[in-house]
Design a protein around this motif. Structure first.
Motif, PDB file in Angstrom:
ATOM      1  N   PHE A 223       0.597  -0.627  11.761  1.00  0.00           N
ATOM      2  CA  PHE A 223       0.363  -1.917  11.109  1.00  0.00           C
ATOM      3  C   PHE A 223       1.176  -2.035   9.832  1.00  0.00           C
ATOM      4  O   PHE A 223       1.626  -3.118   9.468  1.00  0.00           O
ATOM      5  CB  PHE A 223      -1.124  -2.117  10.854  1.00  0.00           C
ATOM      6  N   ILE A 224       1.377  -0.887   9.163  1.00  0.00           N
ATOM      7  CA  ILE A 224       2.244  -0.917   7.988  1.00  0.00           C
ATOM      8  C   ILE A 224       3.667  -1.278   8.434  1.00  0.00           C
ATOM      9  O   ILE A 224       4.361  -2.042   7.757  1.00  0.00           O
ATOM     10  CB  ILE A 224       2.189   0.430   7.244  1.00  0.00           C
ATOM     11  N   LEU A 226       4.387  -3.207  10.909  1.00  0.00           N
ATOM     12  CA  LEU A 226       4.358  -4.665  11.116  1.00  0.00           C
ATOM     13  C   LEU A 226       4.541  -5.392   9.792  1.00  0.00           C
ATOM     14  O   LEU A 226       5.264  -6.383   9.693  1.00  0.00           O
ATOM     15  CB  LEU A 226       3.029  -5.086  11.741  1.00  0.00           C
ATOM     16  N   ALA A 227       3.856  -4.880   8.769  1.00  0.00           N
ATOM     17  CA  ALA A 227       3.994  -5.487   7.441  1.00  0.00           C
ATOM     18  C   ALA A 227       5.425  -5.343   6.948  1.00  0.00           C
ATOM     19  O   ALA A 227       5.993  -6.262   6.349  1.00  0.00           O
ATOM     20  CB  ALA A 227       3.025  -4.821   6.473  1.00  0.00           C
ATOM     21  N   TYR A 272      -2.489   1.681   1.832  1.00  0.00           N
ATOM     22  CA  TYR A 272      -3.012   0.434   2.421  1.00  0.00           C
ATOM     23  C   TYR A 272      -3.069  -0.679   1.383  1.00  0.00           C
ATOM     24  O   TYR A 272      -2.705  -1.822   1.666  1.00  0.00           O
ATOM     25  CB  TYR A 272      -4.395   0.692   3.029  1.00  0.00           C
ATOM     26  N   ILE A 273      -3.544  -0.320   0.194  1.00  0.00           N
ATOM     27  CA  ILE A 273      -3.596  -1.345  -0.858  1.00  0.00           C
ATOM     28  C   ILE A 273      -2.181  -1.798  -1.200  1.00  0.00           C
ATOM     29  O   ILE A 273      -1.908  -2.996  -1.342  1.00  0.00           O
ATOM     30  CB  ILE A 273      -4.325  -0.789  -2.098  1.00  0.00           C
ATOM     31  N   THR A 275       0.394  -1.826   0.713  1.00  0.00           N
ATOM     32  CA  THR A 275       0.886  -2.679   1.799  1.00  0.00           C
ATOM     33  C   THR A 275       0.404  -4.115   1.618  1.00  0.00           C
ATOM     34  O   THR A 275       1.178  -5.075   1.692  1.00  0.00           O
ATOM     35  CB  THR A 275       0.408  -2.140   3.156  1.00  0.00           C
ATOM     36  N   LEU A 276      -0.895  -4.238   1.353  1.00  0.00           N
ATOM     37  CA  LEU A 276      -1.453  -5.582   1.161  1.00  0.00           C
ATOM     38  C   LEU A 276      -0.735  -6.306   0.026  1.00  0.00           C
ATOM     39  O   LEU A 276      -0.357  -7.471   0.158  1.00  0.00           O
ATOM     40  CB  LEU A 276      -2.941  -5.479   0.817  1.00  0.00           C
ATOM     41  N   VAL A 279       2.970  -7.180   0.926  1.00  0.00           N
ATOM     42  CA  VAL A 279       3.069  -8.280   1.880  1.00  0.00           C
ATOM     43  C   VAL A 279       2.676  -9.596   1.232  1.00  0.00           C
ATOM     44  O   VAL A 279       3.336 -10.624   1.394  1.00  0.00           O
ATOM     45  CB  VAL A 279       2.199  -7.996   3.120  1.00  0.00           C
ATOM     46  N   ALA A 280       1.622  -9.553   0.435  1.00  0.00           N
ATOM     47  CA  ALA A 280       1.195 -10.783  -0.235  1.00  0.00           C
ATOM     48  C   ALA A 280       2.278 -11.269  -1.187  1.00  0.00           C
ATOM     49  O   ALA A 280       2.472 -12.468  -1.374  1.00  0.00           O
ATOM     50  CB  ALA A 280      -0.103 -10.540  -1.000  1.00  0.00           C
ATOM     51  N   GLY A 281       3.031 -10.341  -1.751  1.00  0.00           N
ATOM     52  CA  GLY A 281       4.060 -10.709  -2.721  1.00  0.00           C
ATOM     53  C   GLY A 281       5.284 -11.358  -2.098  1.00  0.00           C
ATOM     54  O   GLY A 281       5.892 -12.230  -2.695  1.00  0.00           O
TER      55      GLY A 281
ATOM     56  N   LEU B 126      -6.067 -14.020   1.130  1.00  0.00           N
ATOM     57  CA  LEU B 126      -4.642 -13.664   1.204  1.00  0.00           C
ATOM     58  C   LEU B 126      -3.951 -14.488   2.281  1.00  0.00           C
ATOM     59  O   LEU B 126      -2.794 -14.879   2.139  1.00  0.00           O
ATOM     60  CB  LEU B 126      -4.471 -12.176   1.500  1.00  0.00           C
ATOM     61  N   ARG B 130      -1.439 -16.736   0.497  1.00  0.00           N
ATOM     62  CA  ARG B 130      -0.125 -16.113   0.608  1.00  0.00           C
ATOM     63  C   ARG B 130       0.379 -16.046   2.037  1.00  0.00           C
ATOM     64  O   ARG B 130       1.438 -15.483   2.278  1.00  0.00           O
ATOM     65  CB  ARG B 130      -0.154 -14.701   0.003  1.00  0.00           C
ATOM     66  N   VAL B 132      -0.638 -14.224   4.432  1.00  0.00           N
ATOM     67  CA  VAL B 132      -0.637 -12.865   4.985  1.00  0.00           C
ATOM     68  C   VAL B 132      -1.334 -12.890   6.349  1.00  0.00           C
ATOM     69  O   VAL B 132      -2.471 -13.353   6.462  1.00  0.00           O
ATOM     70  CB  VAL B 132      -1.373 -11.885   4.052  1.00  0.00           C
ATOM     71  N   VAL B 136      -2.785  -7.856   9.976  1.00  0.00           N
ATOM     72  CA  VAL B 136      -2.369  -6.850   8.998  1.00  0.00           C
ATOM     73  C   VAL B 136      -3.384  -6.774   7.858  1.00  0.00           C
ATOM     74  O   VAL B 136      -3.823  -5.688   7.461  1.00  0.00           O
ATOM     75  CB  VAL B 136      -0.958  -7.192   8.459  1.00  0.00           C
ATOM     76  N   MET B 140      -5.677  -3.346   7.057  1.00  0.00           N
ATOM     77  CA  MET B 140      -5.538  -2.611   5.792  1.00  0.00           C
ATOM     78  C   MET B 140      -6.899  -2.499   5.097  1.00  0.00           C
ATOM     79  O   MET B 140      -7.263  -1.463   4.555  1.00  0.00           O
ATOM     80  CB  MET B 140      -4.531  -3.313   4.874  1.00  0.00           C
ATOM     81  N   VAL B 144      -9.044   0.830   3.824  1.00  0.00           N
ATOM     82  CA  VAL B 144      -9.532   0.992   2.447  1.00  0.00           C
ATOM     83  C   VAL B 144     -11.047   1.179   2.480  1.00  0.00           C
ATOM     84  O   VAL B 144     -11.597   2.062   1.809  1.00  0.00           O
ATOM     85  CB  VAL B 144      -9.137  -0.214   1.571  1.00  0.00           C
TER      86      VAL B 144
END
Lengths: 299, 335, 479
Positions: A223-224, A226-227, A272-273, A275-276, A279-281, B126, B130, B132, B136, B140, B144
């Motif tokens: 999944f990372i 994919l990101a 994981y954090i 990655t989030l 991707v959001a950025g 998100l 954004r 997202v 994904v 994630m 966490v």
């Protein structure tokens, strides 16, 4: 403090390899219009099938090979597994016009079960098996391979006439078809290649990087990846940079563990954090292929 | 009616193929398929205790299945039920830690659901803000949550007398078996009632309608005053309610431990079972209910299969994966 | 090259009988105009010739030889190329790559030879084209020129142009006509699909008129405009839509200094307008000058960058694309009928589907919608009936403002008349209508006030009596 930097970078590089391989494959697949969220599961299967097949050939079938060949055989076994899954997903996505997300979810669920079952059924242990020394390889060879793939993929997608055709399938399959392109054939092919690379990423985990097979060995890396495809804006060159950044967080997490700077669990959350956040950025400027995830059928 | 018959036939076909392929896989790896299937499918039905145990397994699967099903209605692939279930269980454990009397039960429900909703709000927001992708985002968050809950259970909420578990639900706050000696607690009827409520919500409520419209065509929704972002939030929120509840019930209503295992064993994988249930039930609450009972029987049967035929427990996940694969083959997109 | 079509029939999978036996010859060196209104079958016929659709029955001959093109590339190999109305270049590829797609797969790069020859063809035609930009970033006129060059590069001898002027400014139209004439002189054939009479009279050597899937007439010059129209629309009793009373004073919509951006492109630039009670304000212009963004910002689908929008008394919205923007095709008529008014059918948050069904039955009857039943899916309806459902639903909102965007596009004559009458009746009853259309006839038939939009700006605005067709035409062209 300074001498930690080369170590950290090496660690980051090694952590980047599986993400890079899987995202390169997915970039190719998505550029042709198929999305494969089953990367995670394919990685898992690759991580299992590599060691399992060589173990079988070596210990049960009694095949004799120089030790240098075993890792290669393991890689081939993983690649073949990936190709088969890719064939299935590609066939569902292209020719059957099935739901690509559901097919991907199915691959993930199937792989999670099959790997846990496979470890138990083959080795008779619960979810954890050490890879023998003779089946392992130096991760650096796989890293070199991944960079070569990145270069080749970039050339094919953006410089070659084949790339024009692949991108045409992902942007506007209708027009591509009318230009005489066999859209579904192209899509099947890229899906097979993409899944093969994801499976190689998995084999890298078990026979080169972590030296074990576990039922959760991929740990979200699919999944990372994919990101990372989104981060890289579907460009193999940027995928290298992206994978390295994701790898850096992995290395950071590892480094914090060894120095006892934070609780183990906290360090494990970092990739994981990160990655989030990454991707959001970037997502505002990401531009996916227009027809990605959409089946093509002609009137 | 014709559509119903059609989908029943297709589901039956998928089941058949999955079991056939599964048998081949078992045969290759040296287990007895017939004996395995017999103990997997028939043993749970042979005894009321086993059957109740199967129903107890079905309850959390139904709840997480509803999470995925409501998401599908809104056009979302919300695979966050897994992490939200962990968070729900964490809420229950926190309640057990905070109070030692009957008030732990309502507090558990409140905290568990609140944690789960908060957890789902992150990928939901998100996505809205954004863009997202929710797959994904929720995956994630699952990871966490996994490490966060493990940390909490092994530190503040650890059980000093039993290192492999969290603090236990206070006895007064437990939902104990309705039939002594079985696993059948109030959790089961509660989960089934939730499915009915979700059905009514999707079929009759204004928001259920809005979720469907914006799930099918967000452009149309927007043009006529339905805000797709709100529909996403509502769908994620409702999904978190049921997933959180699943986690709470796994702690408060699951004999004999009434606690959360330190390796999360009693909540692990529930979210993914839910996806299977939702797809097998074709996203319809009643279908999800039937599918969850079936999967509950598989869960219970897996234990017997391991004992009676020696086939590893994990085999049922192979079956589930194959099942979804065959269902995916049939879900040909209408163009 | 002589091309013949024999007894072509086409039945689409939804049951539409688009062509009912059309035969046609196309001779070398001629410009043949295919005239007909929307839905007459012109485009379908030419898509069959160019390999995009397969005919249900009928035969195609090129120089006497029977051919069966499977796709556009096959047709191109036979020398037939079509430039589509909604241009069919592949976005995400550069102009040059779009030409190179046809070379087929290979690991080698696009040859420099291809670039040289493509540039030469463009130069000969007097085209300026930016070959290395993503076609998505090119203006529509330039994309059309890319398609023409592409067709010629790959050896087309018959060029089919589908409504080529809808995306062009008047200046560009002129140069397109010159290109067509040049091609003709060099022996190419051109099929020119249009529903615009003046264009036909200017460019065509021969006119074939299609109506409802049949060839209804054929003409050679000199043309009589009136007879062309008759052949095109048949005998329609145009029930004059009567305009009752003058526009009122109270506004139902006020827009002040509205700016809308698409990416970093300002697509609506400082638009001011007012729609009052009992007024139809028609915004006309060549498609793609910001009308879509303007409408969608007013109804809240898009975000404005700055400016003010005030709507008094609610609005109803008839979008330009009913299948994408107005209806959920997989859902039933009932579910579609209550979109945006679901609250009216709900008590304590629960919808009464019985009441919704009664309402739908009423719509079906009142607006003459032909449907298997209220619970059948909207996908099963014909285009005209889908549009009636949209119009019926929207007009039954009782809103003071009706935003109608190309409300009659793709409808047959009778349904067009019907929808126009409904709009006029709603106006007469006191509502204000914002009508955005590229059909000038429609605008003049209905409007109290006409505004012309050009490149995101309102460039002319006034009562219909003061807005002569010549002025409006000039303004639409940016002159």
């Amino acid at each position: 403090m300074i001498d930690i930097v080369p170590l950290l970078l090496t660690q980051a590089l090694l952590a980047a390899v599986p993400i890079l391989l899987a995202s390169l494959g997915e970039i190719l697949t998505e550029r042709s219009g198929v999305v494969n969220i089953g990367l995670e599961g394919i990685m898992l299967l690759g991580a299992l099938m590599g060691p399992l097949v060589v173990d079988y050939l070596h210990n049960r079938a009694g095949l004799h090979l120089p030790d240098i060949w075993w890792p290669i055989v393991a890689m081939l076994a993983a690649a073949l597994t990936g190709a088969l899954i890719g064939l299935l997903h590609g066939y569902i996505s292209a020719y059957l016009a099935g739901d690509q997300i559901i097919s991907g979810v199915a691959i993930n669920l199937f792989a999670a079960g099959a790997v846990a079952y496979g470890i138990q059924a083959y080795w008779g242990v619960a979810g954890y098996k050490q890879v023998p020394e003779w089946a392992k390889t130096d991760p650096i060879w796989v890293a070199v391979f991944a960079f070569v793939v990145a270069g080749v993929m970039w050339y094919i997608l953006f410089k070659s006439r084949l790339g024009i055709i692949i991108r045409a399938c992902g942007e506007d399959p209708e027009s591509a078809f009318n230009m005489g392109v066999d859209v579904n054939k192209v899509r099947l092919l890229t899906t097979v290649i993409g899944a093969t690379l994801a499976a190689l990423a998995g084999a890298y985990l078990s026979i080169a990087y972590l030296s074990v097979v576990t039922k959760e060995i991929s740990a979200g890396r699919g999944f990372i990846a994919l990101a990372n495809v989104v981060f890289a804006n579907w460009n193999p060159a940027l995928a290298v940079a992206g994978a390295f950044i994701f790898g850096l967080f992995d290395a950071l997490s590892y480094w914090l563990q060894t120095l006892n700077l934070a609780r183990y669990e906290i360090t494990r959350m970092i990739p994981y954090i990160a990655t989030l956040l990454i991707v959001a950025g970037v997502i505002g400027r990401a531009k996916p292929p227009k027809a990605v995830g959409k089946a093509f059928r002609r009137e | 009616m014709r559509r119903l018959t059609f989908s029943l036939l297709n589901t039956g076909l998928a089941l058949f193929l999955a079991f056939v392929l599964g048998a081949i896989a078992m045969w290759i790896s040296g287990y007895d398929p017939l004996l395995s299937y017999k103990s997997m499918l028939l043993t749970p039905l042979s005894d009321l205790t086993y059957l109740f145990s199967a129903l107890a397994f079905s309850a959390p699967i139904l709840l997480t299945g509803l999470t995925f099903a409501v998401g599908l209605k809104a056009g979302l692939f919300n695979i966050g039920a897994e992490g939200q279930t962990y968070m729900g269980a964490l809420g229950a454990v926190a309640a057990a830690y905070l109070t030692r009397d009957v008030s732990a039960l309502p507090l558990a429900v409140f905290l568990g659901v609140a944690f789960a909703v908060a957890w789902s709000a992150i990928p939901a927001l998100l996505k809205i803000w954004r863009g997202v992708n929710e797959v994904v985002g929720t995956i994630m968050m699952n990871w966490v949550a996994y490490w966060l809950v493990i940390m909490a259970v092994s530190t503040i909420f650890a059980n000093p007398s039993q290192p492999e578990e969290s603090v236990k639900m206070p006895e007064a706050a437990r939902l104990t078996p309705l039939v002594a000696g079985t696993d059948l607690t109030l959790a089961v009827p509660l989960a089934y009632l939730t499915a009915v409520l979700i059905y009514v919500f999707l079929r009759y409520s204004v928001w259920g309608y809005r979720i469907s419209i914006s799930g099918q065509n967000p452009t149309v929704a927007k043009a006529y005053g339905i805000r797709p972002e709100q529909a996403v939030l509502v769908a994620f929120g409702i999904g978190a309610l049921t997933a959180g509840l699943a986690g709470v019930l796994q702690v408060a209503a699951r004999p004999p431990s009434y606690s959360l295992a330190r390796n999360l064993a009693n909540v692990y994988g529930l979210g993914f079972d839910g996806i299977t249930a939702a797809m097998l039930g074709r996203g319809h609450p009643i279908g999800v209910f039937l599918a969850s009972v079936f999967l509950g029987i598989l869960q219970e049967g897996a234990r017997h299969m391991q004992i009676e035929a020696g086939t590893p427990f994990e085999f049922i996940r192979v079956i589930q994966g194959l099942l979804i694969l065959f269902l995916a083959l049939q879900m040909v997109r209408k163009i | 090259m002589k091309v013949s079509l024999r007894e072509i029939h086409k039945v689409f999978s939804d049951g539409t009988h688009a062509l009912r036996g059309v035969s046609l010859d196309i001779f070398p060196g001629e410009v043949l105009a295919l005239l007909g209104e929307n839905g007459a079958g012109k485009t379908t016929l030419m898509k069959i010739l160019s390999g995009i659709y397969r005919p249900t029955s009928g035969e195609i001959y090129v120089d006497g030889k029977r051919v069966k093109p499977k796709n556009a590339r096959d047709a191109l190999k036979l020398g037939i190329a079509m430039v589509h109305q909604h241009l069919s270049l592949i976005p995400g590829l550069t102009a040059l790559e779009n030409v190179a797609v046809l070379e087929g797969a290979s690991l080698s790069q696009v040859s420099t030879e291809l670039r040289r020859r493509v540039e030469k063809i463009a130069e000969e035609l007097g085209f300026e084209i930016e070959w290395d930009r993503d076609v998505e970033e090119l203006p529509l006129g330039m994309r059309q020129r890319v398609e023409i060059v592409k067709a010629l590069y790959w050896g087309a001898q018959l060029l089919i142009l589908d409504e080529p002027t809808t995306v062009l400014t008047p200046h560009e139209v002129k140069s397109l006509f010159q290109v067509i004439k040049r091609l003709k002189e060099q022996g190419w054939s051109v099929v020119y699909i249009t529903h615009k009479i003046p264009e036909v009279m200017e460019i065509a050597d021969r006119v074939v008129v299609l109506r409802r899937g049949l060839k209804s007439a054929e003409f050679s010059p000199p043309y009589d405009a009136k007879r062309l129209v008759e052949a095109m629309v048949g005998e329609v009793k145009t029930e004059a839509v009567e305009k009752l009373g003058k526009p009122g004073e109270r506004p139902v919509l006020e827009v002040k200094d509205l700016w809308v951006y698409d990416g970093d492109r300002a697509v609506v630039q400082g638009v001011d307008l007012v729609v009052r009670e009992r007024e139809i304000l028609a915004i006309v212009g060549v498609e793609g000058n910001g009308q879509e963004h303007l409408v969608e910002t007013i109804v809240g689908v898009r975000k404005r960058s700055r400016g003010m929008i005030k709507i008094y008394g609610g609005y109803a919205y008839i979008p330009d694309d009913r299948q994408k923007k107005a209806l959920v095709l997989e859902m039933s008529l009932v579910e579609n009928a209550i979109i945006g008014k679901e609250n009216e059918f709900a008590k304590r948050g629960l919808i009464s589907w019985q009441r919704a069904e009664r309402f739908t039955a009423k719509l079906i009857e009142e607006f003459g919608i032909v449907a298997p039943g209220p619970w059948s899916s909207v996908r099963q309806l014909s285009g005209g009936n889908q549009q009636k459902l949209v119009v019926g639903r929207e007009l039954s909102r009782g809103a003071k403002l009706i935003v109608a965007h190309q409300p009659t596009r793709g409808l047959d004559v009778a349904t067009t008349e019907y929808v126009q009458t409904l709009l006029m009746k709603t106006r007469n009853a006191g509502a204000g209508v914002l009508l955005v259309t590229s059909d000038l006839d429609e605008a003049y038939k209905l409007a109290d006030t006409i505004a012309v939009m050009y490149r995101g700006k309102i460039v002319a605005y006034g009562p219909v009596e003061e807005m002569g067709i010549e002025l409006v035409g000039k303004k639409m062209a940016g002159l």
